[in-house]
Design a protein around this motif. Structure first.
Motif, short mmCIF file in Angstrom:
data_model
loop_
_atom_site.label_atom_id
_atom_site.label_comp_id
_atom_site.label_asym_id
_atom_site.label_seq_id
_atom_site.Cartn_x
_atom_site.Cartn_y
_atom_site.Cartn_z
N ASN A 211 -15.60 -9.50 1.94
CA ASN A 211 -14.19 -9.23 2.18
C ASN A 211 -13.99 -8.02 3.08
O ASN A 211 -13.09 -7.98 3.92
N ILE A 212 -14.86 -7.00 2.95
CA ILE A 212 -14.77 -5.82 3.81
C ILE A 212 -15.16 -6.19 5.23
O ILE A 212 -14.51 -5.77 6.21
N ARG A 213 -16.21 -6.97 5.38
CA ARG A 213 -16.64 -7.39 6.72
C ARG A 213 -15.55 -8.21 7.40
O ARG A 213 -15.27 -8.04 8.59
N ALA A 214 -14.92 -9.12 6.64
CA ALA A 214 -13.88 -9.96 7.22
C ALA A 214 -12.66 -9.13 7.62
O ALA A 214 -12.07 -9.34 8.68
N ALA A 215 -12.28 -8.17 6.75
CA ALA A 215 -11.14 -7.31 7.07
C ALA A 215 -11.41 -6.51 8.35
O ALA A 215 -10.52 -6.34 9.19
N ALA A 216 -12.64 -6.04 8.50
CA ALA A 216 -12.99 -5.26 9.69
C ALA A 216 -12.83 -6.10 10.96
O ALA A 216 -12.34 -5.62 11.99
N LYS A 217 -13.20 -7.37 10.89
CA LYS A 217 -13.07 -8.24 12.06
C LYS A 217 -11.60 -8.48 12.40
O LYS A 217 -11.23 -8.51 13.58
N ILE A 218 -10.77 -8.65 11.38
CA ILE A 218 -9.33 -8.86 11.62
C ILE A 218 -8.73 -7.61 12.27
O ILE A 218 -7.94 -7.71 13.21
N GLY A 248 -0.37 7.11 7.54
CA GLY A 248 -1.51 7.57 8.33
C GLY A 248 -2.08 6.55 9.28
O GLY A 248 -2.92 6.88 10.11
N LEU A 249 -1.65 5.28 9.19
CA LEU A 249 -2.21 4.23 10.03
C LEU A 249 -1.16 3.46 10.81
O LEU A 249 -1.49 2.68 11.70
N GLY A 250 0.12 3.65 10.46
CA GLY A 250 1.18 2.97 11.19
C GLY A 250 1.02 1.46 11.13
O GLY A 250 0.84 0.88 10.07
N PHE A 251 1.07 0.83 12.31
CA PHE A 251 0.96 -0.63 12.40
C PHE A 251 -0.44 -1.07 12.81
O PHE A 251 -0.63 -2.15 13.35
N ALA A 252 -1.45 -0.25 12.54
CA ALA A 252 -2.81 -0.55 12.98
C ALA A 252 -3.50 -1.60 12.12
O ALA A 252 -4.47 -2.21 12.56
N ILE A 253 -3.01 -1.82 10.88
CA ILE A 253 -3.72 -2.70 9.95
C ILE A 253 -2.87 -3.92 9.61
O ILE A 253 -1.81 -3.81 9.00
N PRO A 254 -3.33 -5.12 9.97
CA PRO A 254 -2.59 -6.34 9.64
C PRO A 254 -2.55 -6.60 8.13
O PRO A 254 -3.43 -6.15 7.38
N ASN A 255 -1.54 -7.35 7.69
CA ASN A 255 -1.38 -7.65 6.28
C ASN A 255 -2.63 -8.28 5.68
O ASN A 255 -3.04 -7.95 4.56
N ARG A 256 -3.21 -9.25 6.38
CA ARG A 256 -4.35 -9.98 5.83
C ARG A 256 -5.53 -9.05 5.59
O ARG A 256 -6.25 -9.20 4.59
N ALA A 257 -5.72 -8.06 6.46
CA ALA A 257 -6.82 -7.12 6.27
C ALA A 257 -6.58 -6.25 5.04
O ALA A 257 -7.50 -5.97 4.26
N GLN A 259 -4.94 -7.09 2.39
CA GLN A 259 -5.19 -7.92 1.21
C GLN A 259 -6.68 -8.09 0.95
O GLN A 259 -7.12 -8.09 -0.20
N LEU A 260 -7.46 -8.23 2.00
CA LEU A 260 -8.91 -8.37 1.83
C LEU A 260 -9.55 -7.09 1.31
O LEU A 260 -10.52 -7.14 0.54
N LEU A 261 -9.01 -5.96 1.71
CA LEU A 261 -9.58 -4.68 1.29
C LEU A 261 -9.12 -4.26 -0.10
O LEU A 261 -9.74 -3.39 -0.72
N ASP A 262 -8.05 -4.87 -0.58
CA ASP A 262 -7.46 -4.43 -1.84
C ASP A 262 -8.44 -4.39 -3.02
O ASP A 262 -8.40 -3.45 -3.82
#
Length: 271
Positions: A211-218, A248-257, A259-262
């Motif tokens: 899940n961390i690897r997938a979030a990183a790719k997104i 601290g990250l603004g709009f840099a992180i998509p929703n799906r990422a 959720q994967l990191l949660d």
């Protein structure tokens, strides 16, 4: 783009006369100010292009370097800078993995991709703590305590511990217990610790979950889209939607990422 530690940086600059035209100078000096405060003056010479000078500098320390060119006859000056990566910069994925995910079939964008990998790594680690294994040194400021919490977790192992209290007790890593998940350090005997103490320890993840690897790719794909320029989609669709800014990250992180990191998130205090 940053240079790798130990790489040769070719420094170039143009000497201009008062009218702004390139011209050959009587003398040229280039000074590189290193992050540690020291300076070096590599040999500078005019190239085959009149007025254009260059010097080669082999990097020796990581960090930001300032470059100062000064010419005489005519008098002219120019200041620039460049960055040097640490020897083993934290990276959540390999260049080959990133290139494959971005569907790059050549190496033309490699240096820019490497930069985005580092940015992506920092973003992921704000959620889940260190992913790439590295050695960290930090000082715990306290008087007495049953346990002390290291700030970067997962904490894999203690490397060394030094007391900063004059005349205070000394400790070895064998005297201490470390909880990798919480970063709590306590005495093997269960007794009191006397601080302040400076800890050196290894932190990160030996196994990086899917899940961390997938979030990183997104995140990488999302950040790469910023290269598309004005007039083109910036936020993306579906997996790349961003509905609200993150502290601290603004709009840099998509929703799906997110959720994967949660499942591995350590909370907003992770930096």
């Amino acid at each position: 783009m940053p240079f790798d530690l130990g790489a040769t940086v070719r420094l170039t600059a143009d000497c201009l006369d008062p009218d702004g035209a390139p011209t050959t100078a009587t003398s040229a000096t280039v000074t590189v100010a290193l992050p540690d405060g020291s300076t070096v003056t590599p040999a500078a010479a005019e190239t085959g292009t009149p007025g254009r000078y260059q010097a080669d500098y082999v990097t020796t320390v990581p960090g930001r370097h300032t470059v100062r060119w000064v010419w005489s006859g005519p008098a002219h000056a120019y200041t620039d800078m460049f960055d040097v990566r640490e020897a083993t910069p934290p990276a959540i994925m390999s260049l080959a993995t990133a290139r494959r995910h971005l569907k790059k079939t050549d190496t033309a964008d490699d240096e820019e991709i490497r930069d985005w990998i580092e940015a992506c790594t920092r973003a992921v680690e704000q959620f889940v703590g260190p992913v790439a294994v590295r050695t960290i040194t930090e000082t715990a400021h306290f008087s007495t305590a049953r346990s002390v919490a290291l700030t970067r977790v997962p904490a894999l192992s203690l490397v060394s511990v030094a007391t900063l209290r004059p005349g205070g007790p000394s400790y070895t890593v064998d005297d201490l217990l470390l909880d990798p998940d919480t970063g709590l350090v306590s005495a093997v005997t269960g007794g009191i610790l006397y601080g302040p103490l400076r800890f050196t320890y290894r932190a990160g993840r030996v196994i990086v979950s899917a899940n961390i690897r997938a979030a990183a790719k997104i995140i990488l794909q999302h950040l790469w889209r910023t290269r598309q320029g004005p007039g083109r989609p910036q936020r993306g669709v579906d997996d790349y939607d961003v509905t609200e800014p993150l502290p601290g990250l603004g709009f840099a992180i998509p929703n799906r990422a997110v959720q994967l990191l949660d499942p591995d998130s350590l909370g907003p205090e992770v930096g």
